[in-house]
Scaffold this motif. Structure first.
Motif, mmCIF file in Angstrom:
data_model
loop_
_atom_site.group_PDB
_atom_site.id
_atom_site.type_symbol
_atom_site.label_atom_id
_atom_site.label_comp_id
_atom_site.label_asym_id
_atom_site.label_seq_id
_atom_site.Cartn_x
_atom_site.Cartn_y
_atom_site.Cartn_z
ATOM 1 N N LEU A 265 -6.993 -3.273 -18.187
ATOM 2 C CA LEU A 265 -6.933 -3.891 -16.877
ATOM 3 C C LEU A 265 -7.158 -3.145 -15.594
ATOM 4 O O LEU A 265 -7.264 -3.455 -14.345
ATOM 5 N N VAL A 266 -6.884 -1.750 -15.532
ATOM 6 C CA VAL A 266 -7.079 -1.023 -14.785
ATOM 7 C C VAL A 266 -8.513 -0.286 -14.559
ATOM 8 O O VAL A 266 -9.115 0.235 -15.272
ATOM 9 N N PRO A 267 -8.763 -0.864 -13.239
ATOM 10 C CA PRO A 267 -10.288 -0.627 -13.133
ATOM 11 C C PRO A 267 -10.643 1.048 -12.787
ATOM 12 O O PRO A 267 -9.773 1.700 -12.360
ATOM 13 N N TRP A 268 -11.916 1.598 -13.309
ATOM 14 C CA TRP A 268 -12.087 2.932 -13.347
ATOM 15 C C TRP A 268 -11.929 3.532 -12.084
ATOM 16 O O TRP A 268 -11.374 4.883 -11.763
ATOM 17 N N PHE A 269 -12.520 2.685 -11.024
ATOM 18 C CA PHE A 269 -12.630 3.395 -9.806
ATOM 19 C C PHE A 269 -11.099 3.550 -9.156
ATOM 20 O O PHE A 269 -10.718 4.435 -8.192
ATOM 21 N N LEU A 270 -10.092 2.608 -9.492
ATOM 22 C CA LEU A 270 -8.764 2.825 -9.019
ATOM 23 C C LEU A 270 -7.872 4.022 -9.717
ATOM 24 O O LEU A 270 -7.303 4.711 -8.988
ATOM 25 N N VAL A 271 -8.248 4.147 -10.839
ATOM 26 C CA VAL A 271 -7.789 5.669 -11.497
ATOM 27 C C VAL A 271 -8.526 6.741 -10.683
ATOM 28 O O VAL A 271 -7.683 7.926 -10.360
ATOM 29 N N GLY A 272 -9.768 6.586 -10.451
ATOM 30 C CA GLY A 272 -10.321 7.643 -9.554
ATOM 31 C C GLY A 272 -9.614 7.732 -8.386
ATOM 32 O O GLY A 272 -9.334 9.176 -7.755
ATOM 33 N N PHE A 273 -9.441 6.787 -7.578
ATOM 34 C CA PHE A 273 -8.746 6.864 -6.254
ATOM 35 C C PHE A 273 -7.242 7.339 -6.374
ATOM 36 O O PHE A 273 -7.144 8.403 -5.655
ATOM 37 N N VAL A 274 -6.476 7.043 -7.358
ATOM 38 C CA VAL A 274 -5.247 7.656 -7.557
ATOM 39 C C VAL A 274 -5.407 9.178 -7.909
ATOM 40 O O VAL A 274 -4.554 10.133 -7.210
ATOM 41 N N ALA A 275 -6.125 9.665 -8.701
ATOM 42 C CA ALA A 275 -6.480 10.915 -9.342
ATOM 43 C C ALA A 275 -6.612 11.742 -7.975
ATOM 44 O O ALA A 275 -6.050 12.737 -7.902
ATOM 45 N N LEU A 276 -7.680 11.246 -7.007
ATOM 46 C CA LEU A 276 -8.190 12.249 -5.931
ATOM 47 C C LEU A 276 -6.856 12.251 -5.007
ATOM 48 O O LEU A 276 -6.727 13.353 -4.533
ATOM 49 N N ALA A 277 -6.141 11.154 -4.663
ATOM 50 C CA ALA A 277 -5.087 11.337 -3.877
ATOM 51 C C ALA A 277 -4.014 12.144 -4.349
ATOM 52 O O ALA A 277 -3.402 12.906 -3.549
ATOM 53 N N GLY A 278 -3.780 12.322 -5.684
ATOM 54 C CA GLY A 278 -2.712 12.983 -6.427
ATOM 55 C C GLY A 278 -3.058 14.529 -6.047
ATOM 56 O O GLY A 278 -2.268 15.017 -5.832
ATOM 57 N N LEU A 279 -4.221 14.534 -6.394
ATOM 58 C CA LEU A 279 -4.978 16.104 -6.065
ATOM 59 C C LEU A 279 -5.034 16.745 -4.849
ATOM 60 O O LEU A 279 -4.394 17.744 -4.468
ATOM 61 N N ASN A 280 -5.314 15.838 -4.115
ATOM 62 C CA ASN A 280 -5.073 16.128 -2.610
ATOM 63 C C ASN A 280 -3.463 16.373 -2.163
ATOM 64 O O ASN A 280 -3.264 17.073 -1.312
ATOM 65 N N SER A 281 -2.643 15.663 -2.735
ATOM 66 C CA SER A 281 -1.323 15.995 -2.492
ATOM 67 C C SER A 281 -0.548 17.187 -2.894
ATOM 68 O O SER A 281 0.089 17.871 -2.480
ATOM 69 N N ILE A 282 -1.151 17.630 -4.141
ATOM 70 C CA ILE A 282 -0.864 18.694 -5.028
ATOM 71 C C ILE A 282 -1.749 20.065 -4.303
ATOM 72 O O ILE A 282 -0.798 21.243 -3.895
ATOM 73 N N VAL A 283 -2.801 20.035 -4.129
ATOM 74 C CA VAL A 283 -3.475 21.078 -3.780
ATOM 75 C C VAL A 283 -4.305 20.329 -2.379
ATOM 76 O O VAL A 283 -5.329 19.890 -2.442
ATOM 77 N N PRO A 284 -3.794 20.318 -1.179
ATOM 78 C CA PRO A 284 -4.638 19.627 -0.008
ATOM 79 C C PRO A 284 -5.760 20.198 0.188
ATOM 80 O O PRO A 284 -6.089 21.446 0.191
ATOM 81 N N PHE A 285 -6.833 19.128 0.267
ATOM 82 C CA PHE A 285 -8.316 19.521 0.661
ATOM 83 C C PHE A 285 -8.197 20.150 1.943
ATOM 84 O O PHE A 285 -7.507 19.955 2.887
ATOM 85 N N PRO A 286 -9.129 21.117 2.240
ATOM 86 C CA PRO A 286 -9.423 21.657 3.359
ATOM 87 C C PRO A 286 -9.957 20.555 4.262
ATOM 88 O O PRO A 286 -10.500 19.668 3.946
ATOM 89 N N ALA A 287 -9.969 20.868 5.427
ATOM 90 C CA ALA A 287 -10.036 19.788 6.502
ATOM 91 C C ALA A 287 -11.714 19.379 6.314
ATOM 92 O O ALA A 287 -11.986 18.303 6.478
ATOM 93 N N ASP A 288 -12.542 20.238 6.107
ATOM 94 C CA ASP A 288 -14.189 20.260 6.152
ATOM 95 C C ASP A 288 -14.374 19.269 5.045
ATOM 96 O O ASP A 288 -15.095 18.560 5.128
#
Length: 350
Positions: A265-288
């Motif tokens: 029931l978990v859409p693949w794009f939602l998994v990707g959304f959470v993964a990218l947000a989590g990665l940005n929380s652990i290792v903040p992406f550069p502003a650019d």
């Protein structure tokens, strides 16, 4: 001979579909390019809403799906895949740490307004006789973050293009109303910078409109409003999960088509959304990089909504009438009033 040919046909089918999709995808891309320019010239409108409006106007004038039947494949593919990838990239704009640091004072307001909005959507929707899918799109769009939220739930609900177009247009109308009236209301109530930022971030939908409403009030109001808005966007995750579960439960089950497991029931794009947000929380992406990914997400949403607009049957919108617009207005007023009321009771307006 026939058994040997079958695998080849199976392998080439996806490539054949991609070739058929090119004309429709290219037309949608052209509309998206024009909409991007329009969105820059008229920031309060924004490229995604401009795309769906331009696409719908072109669909009425040229009827591309009827005149060139092959374009329908491109519209369908672009409106699905591009939208899903765009939702994944939206995760790059969220940092859980930053959201908590700035947004914790606004959490009661955010959760309160969302609860009130969903309750009002159920109540007003039934009272006005709004079709359930349109009711859900308008409720989610008003409660969370406008076009982005509608884009996120569209692959799950699979509504008609005309329904998506109506929902986006309705949300846009009240975004404009908020941009024009909220700064005046804030000054009338003598709201402080932080308080107004929380108000704008919880009661205005799309990011461009949040910025447009807050920027005239002050720099602190703008910074607060944007962070509150992005924190609010995190609610896309549980909402999509709940809707995916509800949609799956409503599907008829048979021996040949059993109800899917919870993991399905978990859409693949939602998994990707959470993964990218989590990665940005652990290792903040550069502003650019964050800016580039945000721009790519907006462009993909614009492209997808252009395709949805090109698939729209405006006669269906006319048949829908003005009742959904009234419904959207009631939701907007309810969310705005609850945002002010909850904030006044918790942290104050000054």
């Amino acid at each position: 001979m026939s058994t040997a040919a079958a695998p080849s046909d199976t392998r080439t089918a996806p490539h054949s579909r991609l070739r058929r999709a090119v004309p429709g995808a290219a037309l949608a891309l052209a509309v998206a390019a024009v909409a991007t320019v329009v969105g820059r010239v008229i920031p309060v409108l924004g490229a995604p809403v401009a795309a769906v409006l331009l696409g719908a106007a072109l669909a009425t004038a040229l009827r591309p799906a009827r005149r060139w039947p092959g374009t329908a494949t491109g519209f369908a593919l672009t409106g699905g895949v591009a939208l899903q990838v765009a939702v994944v990239l939206l995760g790059s704009q969220l940092s859980l740490g930053q959201a908590w640091a700035v947004g914790r004072s606004s959490i009661p307001v955010m959760f309160g307004t969302m609860a009130v909005c969903f309750g009002a959507a159920a109540l007003f929707g039934k009272w006005l006789g709004i079709e359930s899918t349109l009711r859900t799109l308008l409720g989610v769009g008003t409660a969370i973050c406008g076009a982005s939220a509608i884009a996120a739930v569209t692959p799950v609900l699979r509504p008609k293009p005309s329904t998506v177009a109506y929902a986006l247009s309705t949300v846009f109308v009240f975004n404009v109303a908020a941009v024009l009236t909220f700064p005046w209301l804030g000054h009338m109530l003598d709201m402080g910078q932080h308080a107004f930022g929380v108000f704008a971030g919880t009661a205005v939908n799309d990011t461009s409109s949040v910025v447009a409403a807050a920027v005239t009030y002050g720099d602190e109001a703008t910074r607060t409003a944007v962070v509150v808005k992005l924190t609010r966007a995190l609610m896309i995750v549980p909402v999509v999960l709940v809707l995916a579960y509800v949609v799956a439960r409503r599907r008829p089950t048979t021996a040949d088509a059993p109800r899917p497991r919870a993991t399905k029931l978990v859409p693949w794009f939602l998994v990707g959304f959470v993964a990218l947000a989590g990665l940005n929380s652990i290792v903040p992406f550069p502003a650019d990089l964050r800016s580039t990914l945000g721009l790519a997400s907006t462009l993909l949403i614009t492209w997808a909504l252009a395709a949805i607009g090109l698939s729209t049957d405006l006669s269906a919108l006319r048949r829908t009438g003005w009742t959904p617009l009234l419904f959207g207005g009631l939701l907007w007023i309810t969310v705005s009033a609850s945002s002010l009321g909850i904030q006044a009771l918790t942290t104050g307006l000054h």
